[in-house]
Design a protein around this motif. Structure first.
Motif, mmCIF file in Angstrom:
data_model
loop_
_atom_site.group_PDB
_atom_site.id
_atom_site.type_symbol
_atom_site.label_atom_id
_atom_site.label_comp_id
_atom_site.label_asym_id
_atom_site.label_seq_id
_atom_site.Cartn_x
_atom_site.Cartn_y
_atom_site.Cartn_z
ATOM 1 N N PRO A 101 0.841 -1.208 0.000
ATOM 2 C CA PRO A 101 0.000 0.000 0.000
ATOM 3 C C PRO A 101 0.875 1.258 0.000
ATOM 4 N N PRO A 102 0.502 2.263 -0.778
ATOM 5 C CA PRO A 102 1.316 3.476 -0.873
ATOM 6 C C PRO A 102 1.660 4.102 0.477
ATOM 7 N N ILE A 103 0.753 4.035 1.406
ATOM 8 C CA ILE A 103 1.002 4.642 2.716
ATOM 9 C C ILE A 103 2.132 3.923 3.472
ATOM 10 N N LEU A 104 2.361 2.646 3.144
ATOM 11 C CA LEU A 104 3.401 1.866 3.816
ATOM 12 C C LEU A 104 4.671 1.711 2.975
ATOM 13 N N ALA A 105 4.677 2.222 1.765
ATOM 14 C CA ALA A 105 5.786 2.016 0.834
ATOM 15 C C ALA A 105 7.137 2.417 1.423
ATOM 16 N N ARG A 106 7.174 3.477 2.218
ATOM 17 C CA ARG A 106 8.446 3.905 2.819
ATOM 18 C C ARG A 106 8.911 2.935 3.903
ATOM 19 N N ASN A 107 8.000 2.152 4.461
ATOM 20 C CA ASN A 107 8.324 1.245 5.566
ATOM 21 C C ASN A 107 8.662 -0.174 5.106
ATOM 22 N N ILE A 108 8.540 -0.436 3.833
ATOM 23 C CA ILE A 108 8.807 -1.782 3.307
ATOM 24 C C ILE A 108 9.948 -1.683 2.298
#
Length: 182
Positions: free
Chosen positions: A158-165
């Protein structure tokens, strides 16, 4: 004359029984992955990997259940199985390939390339993995590591989690094979 024929038959049977088997198996191979992120590192291990090698054909097959990966945090495991890997739809990862330039008669260590088809999340891609092969007596240990990109296997983040993965995952493996008894 009969004693000579009997002796030859006994020798043939003994030599046949003393030959190395062609197939070796592991039912408890280990595969792990690691993902670095700025928020939190993600790591999991699967100790239930099934693999078989056929020395005469220099072929290898690997199968692992995705739900067998164990995480430090249960929430990570839940997200991995439900949101990313979709283990209910894609329960297994598999690999089928050839061990390049492998000589099973060599005791000790060899480093070889294993080429084949890696299937994760329903997507199959040609893969080459540098693998260390150690032969000791009647056992073989294959181990190594490689990188895989999650987008190559159509794993959606999900775009909202992209920085965390992480976009690239480090995978390590170690399989100890014993002769396969039919």
């Amino acid at each position: 004359m009969n004693k000579t024929i009997t002796l030859i038959l006994i020798l043939i049977v003994r030599i046949g029984c003393a030959q190395e088997p062609d197939q070796y198996i592991t039912r408890q191979g280990q595969a792990s992955f690691f993902s670095y992120t700025s928020v939190e590192n993600i790591q999991a291990t699967n100790n239930q990997v099934l693999s078989i090698i056929d020395l005469s054909k220099k072929e290898i097959a690997v199968s692992m259940l995705m739900r067998a990966f164990v995480f430090e945090k249960s929430l990570m495991e839940e997200h991995f199985n439900e949101s990313y890997i979709e283990s209910d739809i894609y329960p297994k990862a598999t690999f089928q390939g050839q061990i390049q330039d492998f000589d099973p008669s060599i005791n000790g260590e060899q480093t070889r390339i294993v080429k084949g088809q890696l299937t994760i999340h329903g997507v199959t891609r040609e893969t080459e993995i540098k693998t260390k092969i150690e032969k000791t007596g009647r056992t073989y240990v294959l181990s190594g590591d490689f990188e895989l990109r999650i987008k190559d296997y159509e794993i959606k983040v999900p775009p909202i989690l992209a920085r965390n993965i992480a976009k690239t995952i480090s995978v390590t493996f170690s399989f100890k094979y014993i002769p396969y008894e039919k």
